[in-house]
Design a protein around this motif. Structure first.
Motif, PDB file in Angstrom:
ATOM      1  N   GLY A 225       0.886  -1.408  -0.522  1.00 54.05           N
ATOM      2  CA  GLY A 225      -0.479   0.097  -0.161  1.00 54.05           C
ATOM      3  C   GLY A 225       0.903   1.284  -0.513  1.00 54.05           C
ATOM      4  O   GLY A 225       1.578   0.984  -0.378  1.00 54.05           O
ATOM      5  N   GLY A 226       0.777   2.308   0.031  1.00 51.38           N
ATOM      6  CA  GLY A 226       1.327   3.463  -0.022  1.00 51.38           C
ATOM      7  C   GLY A 226       0.261   5.025   0.628  1.00 51.38           C
ATOM      8  O   GLY A 226      -0.676   4.903   0.776  1.00 51.38           O
ATOM      9  N   THR A 227       1.376   6.394   0.482  1.00 53.32           N
ATOM     10  CA  THR A 227       0.334   6.895   0.458  1.00 53.32           C
ATOM     11  C   THR A 227       0.843   8.234   0.497  1.00 53.32           C
ATOM     12  O   THR A 227       2.342   7.601  -0.594  1.00 53.32           O
ATOM     13  CB  THR A 227       0.219   7.679   2.067  1.00 53.32           C
ATOM     14  OG1 THR A 227      -0.469   8.649   2.721  1.00 53.32           O
ATOM     15  CG2 THR A 227       1.671   8.135   2.703  1.00 53.32           C
ATOM     16  N   GLU A 228       0.465   9.713  -0.576  1.00 55.45           N
ATOM     17  CA  GLU A 228       0.856  10.490  -1.581  1.00 55.45           C
ATOM     18  C   GLU A 228       0.435  12.243  -0.451  1.00 55.45           C
ATOM     19  O   GLU A 228      -0.795  11.958   0.080  1.00 55.45           O
ATOM     20  CB  GLU A 228       0.214  10.293  -2.849  1.00 55.45           C
ATOM     21  CG  GLU A 228       0.691  11.186  -3.815  1.00 55.45           C
ATOM     22  CD  GLU A 228       0.567  11.349  -4.652  1.00 55.45           C
ATOM     23  OE1 GLU A 228       0.793  11.986  -5.521  1.00 55.45           O
ATOM     24  OE2 GLU A 228      -1.061  10.938  -5.110  1.00 55.45           O
ATOM     25  N   ARG A 229       1.769  12.093  -0.207  1.00 56.53           N
ATOM     26  CA  ARG A 229       1.579  13.925   0.204  1.00 56.53           C
ATOM     27  C   ARG A 229       1.611  14.582   0.069  1.00 56.53           C
ATOM     28  O   ARG A 229       1.454  14.868  -1.398  1.00 56.53           O
ATOM     29  CB  ARG A 229       2.651  13.868   1.410  1.00 56.53           C
ATOM     30  CG  ARG A 229       2.733  12.682   2.425  1.00 56.53           C
ATOM     31  CD  ARG A 229       3.758  12.456   3.387  1.00 56.53           C
ATOM     32  NE  ARG A 229       4.174  12.139   4.782  1.00 56.53           N
ATOM     33  CZ  ARG A 229       3.115  11.838   5.511  1.00 56.53           C
ATOM     34  NH1 ARG A 229       2.210  12.294   5.845  1.00 56.53           N
ATOM     35  NH2 ARG A 229       3.026  10.395   6.434  1.00 56.53           N
TER      36      ARG A 229
END
Length: 229
Positions: A225-229
């Motif tokens: 998974g991941g996150t984009e700031r």
């Protein structure tokens, strides 16, 4: 002179107010960070029915397939799925519909990582292929990851990338049980979580040393998974 001091005091007050607002905005952004597309693959040694339970510090948004049970209390969410899991990773729900993985996304608190890499647009795909192999994803899992995340990285000339999953895994925990309700622990559990944000050619990142994954053996679970700031 008194007038000048009043003006200076007003300027100082305004600067302090702006600083407070910026700090509050930063904290709110951390507290409402989005975890995009965690997907969970299951590879049992033999076909079996199992219940997968996710305990999350945060709020679920989109989930597929739909869980049979979801509860939310005091900022924590618990969701569970009952699936038939085949050796090749195919999951089958109670209605007979098949899926390659369990997918969800959520709003959760995630701190900003410090160590990572600065990657140019042209290097994005090759970078991901190399790092995901180091982190233990097979070609199928890496292809799923890259087709989702490479376009987001290539939206920028340069991207800061970190694979520090520790804060995420403390907020998203899984448990597994067999058809009789007995707890089942994966022999191998590989979890990859990427954080990205826009950078530029002058961005300097503290180099990140990636930890090799355990070799796959027995009942294997894999999540990315991941996150984009």
């Amino acid at each position: 002179m008194k007038r000048v001091l009043q003006i200076l005091a007003a300027i100082v007050t305004l600067c302090v107010a702006v600083a407070v607002v910026l700090v509050v905005v930063h904290v709110v952004e951390q507290r409402t960070q989005k975890a995009y597309k965690p997907v969970l693959y299951l590879y049992p040694e033999q076909e079996r029915t199992m219940t997968v339970t996710l305990d999350l510090t945060g709020t679920l948004d989109t989930v597929y397939p739909a869980p049979e049970r979801v509860t939310s209390v005091d900022g924590r969410t618990r969701a569970s799925w009952t699936v038939g899991a085949a050796r090749d990773g195919t999951l089958t729900d109670t209605s007979g519909r098949t899926y390659p993985s369990i997918f969800w996304d959520a709003t959760m608190a995630l701190p900003e990582p410090d160590a990572g890499f600065v990657v140019s647009r042209d290097d994005a795909v090759a970078f991901l292929e190399d790092k995901l192999a180091q982190l233990g994803l097979n070609e199928r899992e890496a292809a799923d990851f890259i087709t989702y995340w490479a376009p987001r990285m290539r939206a920028h000339d340069y991207t800061f990338v970190s694979f520090d999953a520790s804060a995420y895994t403390r907020r998203a925990a899984y448990s597994f049980a067999d058809a009789a309700g007995e707890a089942v622990t994966p022999d191998t559990f590989i979890r990859v979580f990427m954080s990205i944000r826009e950078a530029d050619a002058s961005t300097v990142a503290e180099p990140q040393i990636l930890t090799p994954p355990p070799p796959r053996s027995g009942f294997t679970a894999v999540e990315w998974g991941g996150t984009e700031r």
